[in-house]
Design a protein around this motif. Structure first.
Motif, mmCIF file in Angstrom:
data_model
loop_
_atom_site.group_PDB
_atom_site.id
_atom_site.type_symbol
_atom_site.label_atom_id
_atom_site.label_comp_id
_atom_site.label_asym_id
_atom_site.label_seq_id
_atom_site.Cartn_x
_atom_site.Cartn_y
_atom_site.Cartn_z
ATOM 1 N N ASP A 193 0.710 -1.167 0.095
ATOM 2 C CA ASP A 193 0.079 0.122 -0.057
ATOM 3 C C ASP A 193 0.501 1.195 -0.039
ATOM 4 O O ASP A 193 1.839 1.312 0.790
ATOM 5 N N VAL A 194 0.572 2.355 -0.872
ATOM 6 C CA VAL A 194 1.221 3.494 -0.881
ATOM 7 C C VAL A 194 0.129 4.691 0.013
ATOM 8 O O VAL A 194 -0.820 4.711 -0.671
ATOM 9 N N THR A 195 0.598 4.926 0.957
ATOM 10 C CA THR A 195 -0.630 5.682 1.779
ATOM 11 C C THR A 195 0.144 7.179 2.191
ATOM 12 O O THR A 195 1.434 7.263 2.340
ATOM 13 N N ILE A 196 -0.576 8.050 2.150
ATOM 14 C CA ILE A 196 -0.253 9.595 2.584
ATOM 15 C C ILE A 196 -0.710 9.620 4.047
ATOM 16 O O ILE A 196 -1.862 9.448 4.321
ATOM 17 N N ASN A 197 0.334 9.931 4.589
ATOM 18 C CA ASN A 197 -0.189 10.188 6.223
ATOM 19 C C ASN A 197 -0.536 11.468 6.526
ATOM 20 O O ASN A 197 -0.423 12.340 5.796
#
Length: 208
Positions: A193-197
């Protein structure tokens, strides 16, 4: 001599006017980004991509890496799925940002293969990668906002995307940046998963 000088002056004036028009249009679009960013809802801790690396292969001394990459909206729905091979021994993904009114929004730019993890794309460098703009922008709307968004939200997000991808955005320091995701450490056969924090940083981690 006088005639040559007159022609040269005429050409210079045309070029100057063209540059002036481009500058004015860009300035108007740049100014509109502030109000657009204020109107869109603030989003955090959302997934922008899902990645699965199939593996690498070599044919006639040419390395290729295969993967399936899903582009997701803020509701977790798929905007597009790309399943193919890229030349290189590993993959990387570039994202562009638009940073206005205390909000930072990311837009996937291009997926490409590279021979080493130290290889970098310079500004405007040609690449054999896959541009991603057309997969989530259509009819003046940016579809990266989820199903709960309004037409106005998607229009405002589109304005920010246009600015982020505009080559002139490099002259507005701090309002747009390029971020590169290195996928060389991703294991084959594992979903990531590529997640924006919440703090606006990008994180790659195995899917839970």
């Amino acid at each position: 001599m006088i005639r040559q000088w007159t022609i040269g002056k005429y050409i210079f004036n045309i070029i100057f006017v063209c540059f002036l028009i481009v500058f004015i249009v860009f300035s108007v679009e740049f100014g509109a980004c502030f109000s657009a960013a204020e109107r869109i809802p603030k989003i955090s801790d959302y997934q922008v991509m899902r990645i699965l690396i199939y593996g690498t292969s070599t044919t006639e001394n040419v390395d290729t890496v295969s993967a399936v990459i899903s582009l997701l909206d803020t509701s977790g729905n798929e905007c597009a799925v790309l399943e193919r091979s890229w030349r290189g021994s590993s993959l990387a993904i570039d994202l562009r940002s638009a940073e206005f009114s205390g909000k930072k929004v990311f837009f996937p730019e291009v997926i490409y293969g590279r021979k080493t993890i130290y290889e970098r794309r310079g500004f405007g460098m040609n690449t054999t990668g896959t541009p991603l703009w057309r997969y989530y922008n259509e009819n003046g709307q940016c579809m990266l906002f989820g199903t709960n968004s309004t037409y106005e939200n998607r229009r405002d997000l589109y304005k920010l995307a246009r600015f982020a991808f505009n080559p002139l955005s490099v002259f507005t320091a701090g309002f747009s940046n390029r971020y590169t995701l290195d996928l060389s450490r991703c294991s084959t056969g594992v979903y990531y998963d590529v997640t924006i924090n919440t703090n606006g940083t990008i994180k790659i981690q195995p899917e839970q």
